[in-house]
Motif scaffolding. Structure first.
Motif, PDB file in Angstrom:
ATOM      1  N   TYR A 231      56.901  30.925  33.346  1.00 38.11           N
ATOM      2  CA  TYR A 231      57.473  30.090  34.392  1.00 38.11           C
ATOM      3  C   TYR A 231      58.991  30.041  34.233  1.00 38.11           C
ATOM      4  CZ  TYR A 231      58.160  26.249  31.046  1.00 38.11           C
ATOM      5  OH  TYR A 231      58.566  25.500  29.996  1.00 38.11           O
ATOM      6  N   VAL A 232      59.654  29.691  35.314  1.00 38.62           N
ATOM      7  CA  VAL A 232      61.106  29.535  35.273  1.00 38.62           C
ATOM      8  C   VAL A 232      61.464  28.218  35.927  1.00 38.62           C
ATOM      9  CG1 VAL A 232      61.671  31.989  35.244  1.00 38.62           C
ATOM     10  CG2 VAL A 232      61.377  30.826  37.431  1.00 38.62           C
ATOM     11  N   ASP A 233      62.573  27.623  35.469  1.00 40.08           N
ATOM     12  CA  ASP A 233      63.059  26.389  36.079  1.00 40.08           C
ATOM     13  C   ASP A 233      63.811  26.703  37.353  1.00 40.08           C
ATOM     14  OD1 ASP A 233      62.112  24.540  34.194  1.00 40.08           O
ATOM     15  OD2 ASP A 233      63.769  24.985  32.843  1.00 40.08           O
ATOM     16  N   ALA A 234      63.513  25.944  38.399  1.00 33.08           N
ATOM     17  CA  ALA A 234      64.282  26.032  39.646  1.00 33.08           C
ATOM     18  C   ALA A 234      65.064  24.729  39.765  1.00 33.08           C
ATOM     19  CB  ALA A 234      63.363  26.240  40.836  1.00 33.08           C
ATOM     20  N   GLY A 235      66.081  24.579  38.927  1.00 39.43           N
ATOM     21  CA  GLY A 235      66.781  23.307  38.837  1.00 39.43           C
ATOM     22  C   GLY A 235      65.991  22.341  37.973  1.00 39.43           C
ATOM     23  N   ASP A 236      66.268  21.048  38.143  1.00 38.72           N
ATOM     24  CA  ASP A 236      65.600  20.026  37.326  1.00 38.72           C
ATOM     25  C   ASP A 236      64.413  19.395  38.051  1.00 38.72           C
ATOM     26  OD1 ASP A 236      66.950  18.669  39.264  1.00 38.72           O
ATOM     27  OD2 ASP A 236      68.060  17.340  37.914  1.00 38.72           O
ATOM     28  N   PHE A 237      63.943  20.051  39.127  1.00 39.01           N
ATOM     29  CA  PHE A 237      62.889  19.438  39.946  1.00 39.01           C
ATOM     30  C   PHE A 237      61.611  20.255  40.002  1.00 39.01           C
ATOM     31  CE2 PHE A 237      65.859  21.871  42.506  1.00 39.01           C
ATOM     32  CZ  PHE A 237      65.024  22.786  43.125  1.00 39.01           C
ATOM     33  N   ALA A 238      61.610  21.495  39.512  1.00 39.45           N
ATOM     34  CA  ALA A 238      60.407  22.326  39.628  1.00 39.45           C
ATOM     35  C   ALA A 238      60.384  23.401  38.547  1.00 39.45           C
ATOM     36  CB  ALA A 238      60.338  22.994  41.007  1.00 39.45           C
ATOM     37  N   LYS A 239      59.196  23.676  38.057  1.00 40.50           N
ATOM     38  CA  LYS A 239      58.954  24.787  37.145  1.00 40.50           C
ATOM     39  C   LYS A 239      58.027  25.764  37.881  1.00 40.50           C
ATOM     40  CE  LYS A 239      59.640  22.266  32.828  1.00 40.50           C
ATOM     41  NZ  LYS A 239      60.442  21.216  33.498  1.00 40.50           N
ATOM     42  N   VAL A 240      58.562  26.914  38.253  1.00 43.75           N
ATOM     43  CA  VAL A 240      57.849  27.859  39.106  1.00 43.75           C
ATOM     44  C   VAL A 240      56.908  28.705  38.260  1.00 43.75           C
ATOM     45  CG1 VAL A 240      58.088  29.685  40.810  1.00 43.75           C
ATOM     46  CG2 VAL A 240      59.843  27.907  40.646  1.00 43.75           C
ATOM     47  N   ASP A 241      55.636  28.659  38.591  1.00 45.30           N
ATOM     48  CA  ASP A 241      54.591  29.354  37.834  1.00 45.30           C
ATOM     49  C   ASP A 241      54.569  30.830  38.226  1.00 45.30           C
ATOM     50  OD1 ASP A 241      52.333  30.248  36.540  1.00 45.30           O
ATOM     51  OD2 ASP A 241      50.958  28.822  37.474  1.00 45.30           O
ATOM     52  N   LEU A 242      55.166  31.681  37.405  1.00 49.38           N
ATOM     53  CA  LEU A 242      55.213  33.116  37.693  1.00 49.38           C
ATOM     54  C   LEU A 242      53.954  33.843  37.256  1.00 49.38           C
ATOM     55  CD1 LEU A 242      58.894  33.814  36.594  1.00 49.38           C
ATOM     56  CD2 LEU A 242      58.041  33.430  38.903  1.00 49.38           C
ATOM     57  N   HIS A 243      53.162  33.211  36.393  1.00 45.66           N
ATOM     58  CA  HIS A 243      51.951  33.869  35.901  1.00 45.66           C
ATOM     59  C   HIS A 243      50.731  33.595  36.774  1.00 45.66           C
ATOM     60  CE1 HIS A 243      52.340  35.435  31.508  1.00 45.66           C
ATOM     61  NE2 HIS A 243      53.261  35.930  32.304  1.00 45.66           N
ATOM     62  N   ARG A 244      50.893  32.780  37.820  1.00 47.90           N
ATOM     63  CA  ARG A 244      49.763  32.508  38.711  1.00 47.90           C
ATOM     64  C   ARG A 244      49.219  33.821  39.275  1.00 47.90           C
ATOM     65  NH1 ARG A 244      49.333  27.676  41.868  1.00 47.90           N
ATOM     66  NH2 ARG A 244      50.636  26.856  40.197  1.00 47.90           N
ATOM     67  N   ARG A 245      50.132  34.753  39.568  1.00 43.18           N
ATOM     68  CA  ARG A 245      49.725  36.034  40.129  1.00 43.18           C
ATOM     69  C   ARG A 245      48.943  36.866  39.116  1.00 43.18           C
ATOM     70  NH1 ARG A 245      53.967  40.189  43.063  1.00 43.18           N
ATOM     71  NH2 ARG A 245      52.465  41.738  43.739  1.00 43.18           N
ATOM     72  N   VAL A 246      49.322  36.771  37.825  1.00 44.28           N
ATOM     73  CA  VAL A 246      48.598  37.504  36.787  1.00 44.28           C
ATOM     74  C   VAL A 246      47.217  36.897  36.580  1.00 44.28           C
ATOM     75  CG1 VAL A 246      48.598  38.159  34.349  1.00 44.28           C
ATOM     76  CG2 VAL A 246      50.728  38.218  35.642  1.00 44.28           C
ATOM     77  N   ARG A 247      47.161  35.569  36.520  1.00 43.17           N
ATOM     78  CA  ARG A 247      45.900  34.895  36.247  1.00 43.17           C
ATOM     79  C   ARG A 247      44.933  34.960  37.430  1.00 43.17           C
ATOM     80  NH1 ARG A 247      49.409  30.745  35.095  1.00 43.17           N
ATOM     81  NH2 ARG A 247      48.430  29.490  36.729  1.00 43.17           N
ATOM     82  N   CYS A 248      45.466  34.715  38.623  1.00 50.38           N
ATOM     83  CA  CYS A 248      44.611  34.484  39.783  1.00 50.38           C
ATOM     84  C   CYS A 248      44.724  35.549  40.870  1.00 50.38           C
ATOM     85  CB  CYS A 248      44.934  33.119  40.399  1.00 50.38           C
ATOM     86  SG  CYS A 248      44.841  31.744  39.230  1.00 50.38           S
ATOM     87  N   GLY A 249      45.714  36.435  40.764  1.00 46.15           N
ATOM     88  CA  GLY A 249      45.872  37.486  41.760  1.00 46.15           C
ATOM     89  C   GLY A 249      46.788  37.127  42.910  1.00 46.15           C
ATOM     90  N   PHE A 250      47.226  35.846  42.982  1.00 46.91           N
ATOM     91  CA  PHE A 250      48.078  35.400  44.073  1.00 46.91           C
ATOM     92  C   PHE A 250      49.210  34.549  43.510  1.00 46.91           C
ATOM     93  CE2 PHE A 250      43.646  35.516  45.497  1.00 46.91           C
ATOM     94  CZ  PHE A 250      43.740  36.529  46.444  1.00 46.91           C
ATOM     95  N   PRO A 251      50.414  34.636  44.110  1.00 53.09           N
ATOM     96  CA  PRO A 251      51.526  33.817  43.629  1.00 53.09           C
ATOM     97  C   PRO A 251      51.319  32.336  43.901  1.00 53.09           C
ATOM     98  CG  PRO A 251      52.236  35.313  45.399  1.00 53.09           C
ATOM     99  CD  PRO A 251      50.763  35.509  45.209  1.00 53.09           C
ATOM    100  N   GLU A 252      52.152  31.527  43.275  1.00 54.11           N
ATOM    101  CA  GLU A 252      52.115  30.093  43.503  1.00 54.11           C
ATOM    102  C   GLU A 252      52.461  29.774  44.953  1.00 54.11           C
ATOM    103  OE1 GLU A 252      53.962  25.969  41.589  1.00 54.11           O
ATOM    104  OE2 GLU A 252      54.831  27.897  41.059  1.00 54.11           O
ATOM    105  N   VAL A 253      51.768  28.800  45.529  1.00 51.54           N
ATOM    106  CA  VAL A 253      52.044  28.329  46.885  1.00 51.54           C
ATOM    107  C   VAL A 253      52.689  26.954  46.791  1.00 51.54           C
ATOM    108  CG1 VAL A 253      51.029  27.656  49.093  1.00 51.54           C
ATOM    109  CG2 VAL A 253      50.173  29.671  47.890  1.00 51.54           C
ATOM    110  N   VAL A 254      53.728  26.739  47.594  1.00 52.96           N
ATOM    111  CA  VAL A 254      54.490  25.499  47.549  1.00 52.96           C
ATOM    112  C   VAL A 254      53.920  24.499  48.554  1.00 52.96           C
ATOM    113  CG1 VAL A 254      56.788  24.471  47.770  1.00 52.96           C
ATOM    114  CG2 VAL A 254      56.543  26.833  46.941  1.00 52.96           C
ATOM    115  N   PHE A 255      53.577  23.318  48.078  1.00 56.30           N
ATOM    116  CA  PHE A 255      53.185  22.216  48.963  1.00 56.30           C
ATOM    117  C   PHE A 255      54.467  21.533  49.406  1.00 56.30           C
ATOM    118  CE2 PHE A 255      51.738  17.731  49.543  1.00 56.30           C
ATOM    119  CZ  PHE A 255      50.893  17.954  50.617  1.00 56.30           C
ATOM    120  N   GLY A 256      54.829  21.691  50.684  1.00 57.23           N
ATOM    121  CA  GLY A 256      56.145  21.282  51.138  1.00 57.23           C
ATOM    122  C   GLY A 256      56.338  19.799  51.371  1.00 57.23           C
ATOM    123  N   GLN A 257      55.255  19.076  51.597  1.00 50.59           N
ATOM    124  CA  GLN A 257      55.380  17.655  51.915  1.00 50.59           C
ATOM    125  C   GLN A 257      56.045  16.908  50.762  1.00 50.59           C
ATOM    126  OE1 GLN A 257      51.822  15.994  53.687  1.00 50.59           O
ATOM    127  NE2 GLN A 257      52.244  13.981  52.833  1.00 50.59           N
TER     128      GLN A 257
END
Length: 274
Positions: free
Chosen positions: A32-58
Motif C-alpha cells: 500500500y502507499v499513502d495518499a496524503g494523511d487521509f488514505a492508504k491505497v491498497d495496491l495488493h488488492r489486485r494481486v489478492r483478488c484480481g481487481f484494484p481497490e474501488v473508492v467509496f466516494g461518499q
C-alpha cells in the motif's frame, strides 16, 4: 503490482538480475502507499483478488479522490469511484479528461495504463422499475470495470410480468444476473425460477412508507423461495455488480479453456430461456 509484475520480479530474481533482498524490500513496501494523511491505497488488492481497490466516494472530497486515483495510476492500476455528486464528478473530469462519468450511477472510472482487457463472462442486469436505474447503473459500471460483457434490461417488474417473459432468451444466456428491485422486492424470486444461473438480488430504497427505505424489499428477497437467489445490502449496486463480475469471469474463463464445453453450456442456457 499485478500477477504479471509479480512474475516478472520473481523471474528477475531467478535470473540473478535482482537480489532477493531487493525483491523482498520492493514487495514489503508495495502492498500500500499513502495518499496524503487521509488514505492508504491498497495496491495488493489486485494481486489478492484480481481487481484494484474501488473508492467509496461518499464523504470524501474531490481532492482526496483525485489523490487516490493518481496513486493507483502511478502503479499501473485503473480507478473506480462510486457515490459521487456532480461537483466531485466535474473536478475528476477536469483532472482525468479520459475518465468516464456515469451520471445516473454516480460513478467515475479511469482505465489503467494497460487499457481495456478483452471481455470475459456475461452479466445481465434487470430492473423492476425505472426508479431502480441509479442502483442498476452502479452495478453495470462495476461489472464492466471487471471486463465483463454487460447488458441492461430495464422496467420489467411484476406489475407487468409479460414484459419480463419477452426477455427470457437474454436472461438464459447470462452467466450471472443482477436483479434490482424496490417496493416489495418480488422480481428476483420470479427471475430465479426461470433461469439456471446465479441471481444476485439488490433491494432498493424505492417505495412508500411501509417499504421502510428498502427493508421490506430486503426481507422479501432474503425469504425468496428461489434457491439460486442471493442478496446484497440495500442500494448496494456496486456489491451486486462486483459479485456478478466474479462469477461471470470464472464462467467465461472456463468456457475459453474448454470450447466444446462452453458451446454446450451456451446452448443449454439458451434452451433454458426459450
Amino acid at each position: 503490482m499485478d500477477p504479471h509484475e509479480l512474475s516478472q520480479m520473481l523471474e528477475a530474481v531467478a535470473a540473478g538480475a535482482l537480489a532477493p533482498a531487493d525483491a523482498a524490500r520492493r514487495f514489503a513496501t508495495h502492498p500500500y502507499v499513502d495518499a496524503g494523511d487521509f488514505a492508504k491505497v491498497d495496491l495488493h488488492r489486485r494481486v489478492r483478488c484480481g481487481f484494484p481497490e474501488v473508492v467509496f466516494g461518499q464523504g470524501k472530497t474531490a481532492a482526496q479522490i483525485e489523490a487516490i486515483f493518481r496513486k493507483l495510476l502511478e502503479h499501473g492500476q485503473g480507478g473506480l469511484v462510486t457515490r459521487i455528486g456532480p461537483e466531485v464528478a466535474a473536478h475528476l473530469k477536469a483532472a482525468f479528461p479520459e475518465g468516464e462519468h456515469n451520471v445516473a450511477g454516480r460513478t467515475f472510472r479511469v482505465v489503467g495504463p494497460d487499457g481495456v482487457e478483452p471481455k470475459v463472462g456475461r452479466v445481465v442486469i434487470v430492473t423492476a422499475g425505472t426508479s431502480d436505474l441509479p442502483v442498476a447503473e452502479e452495478a453495470r459500471v462495476t461489472a464492466e470495470a471487471w471486463n465483463c460483457e454487460v447488458s441492461l434490461i430495464a422496467d420489467v417488474g411484476v406489475a407487468g410480468l409479460h414484459r419480463l417473459l419477452h426477455q427470457l432468451p437474454r436472461l438464459g444466456d447470462a452467466d450471472c444476473l443482477v436483479v434490482v428491485a424496490g417496493m416489495e422486492g418480488a422480481l428476483p424470486s420470479v427471475v430465479g425460477g426461470l433461469v439456471a444461473c446465479p441471481v444476485i438480488a439488490v433491494p432498493t430504497s424505492i417505495g412508500y412508507g411501509a417499504h421502510f427505505h428498502g427493508l421490506a424489499a430486503l426481507l422479501g428477497m432474503l425469504n425468496s423461495c428461489a434457491s439460486n437467489v442471493v442478496v446484497v445490502n440495500i442500494d448496494a449496486g456496486f456489491n451486486g455488480g462486483h459479485i456478478a463480475g466474479l462469477i461471470a469471469r470464472r464462467a467465461g474463463l472456463a468456457r475459453q479453456s474448454s470450447p466444446a464445453a462452453g458451446g454446450n453450456a451456451s446452448t443449454a442456457a439458451r434452451g433454458q430461456g426459450d
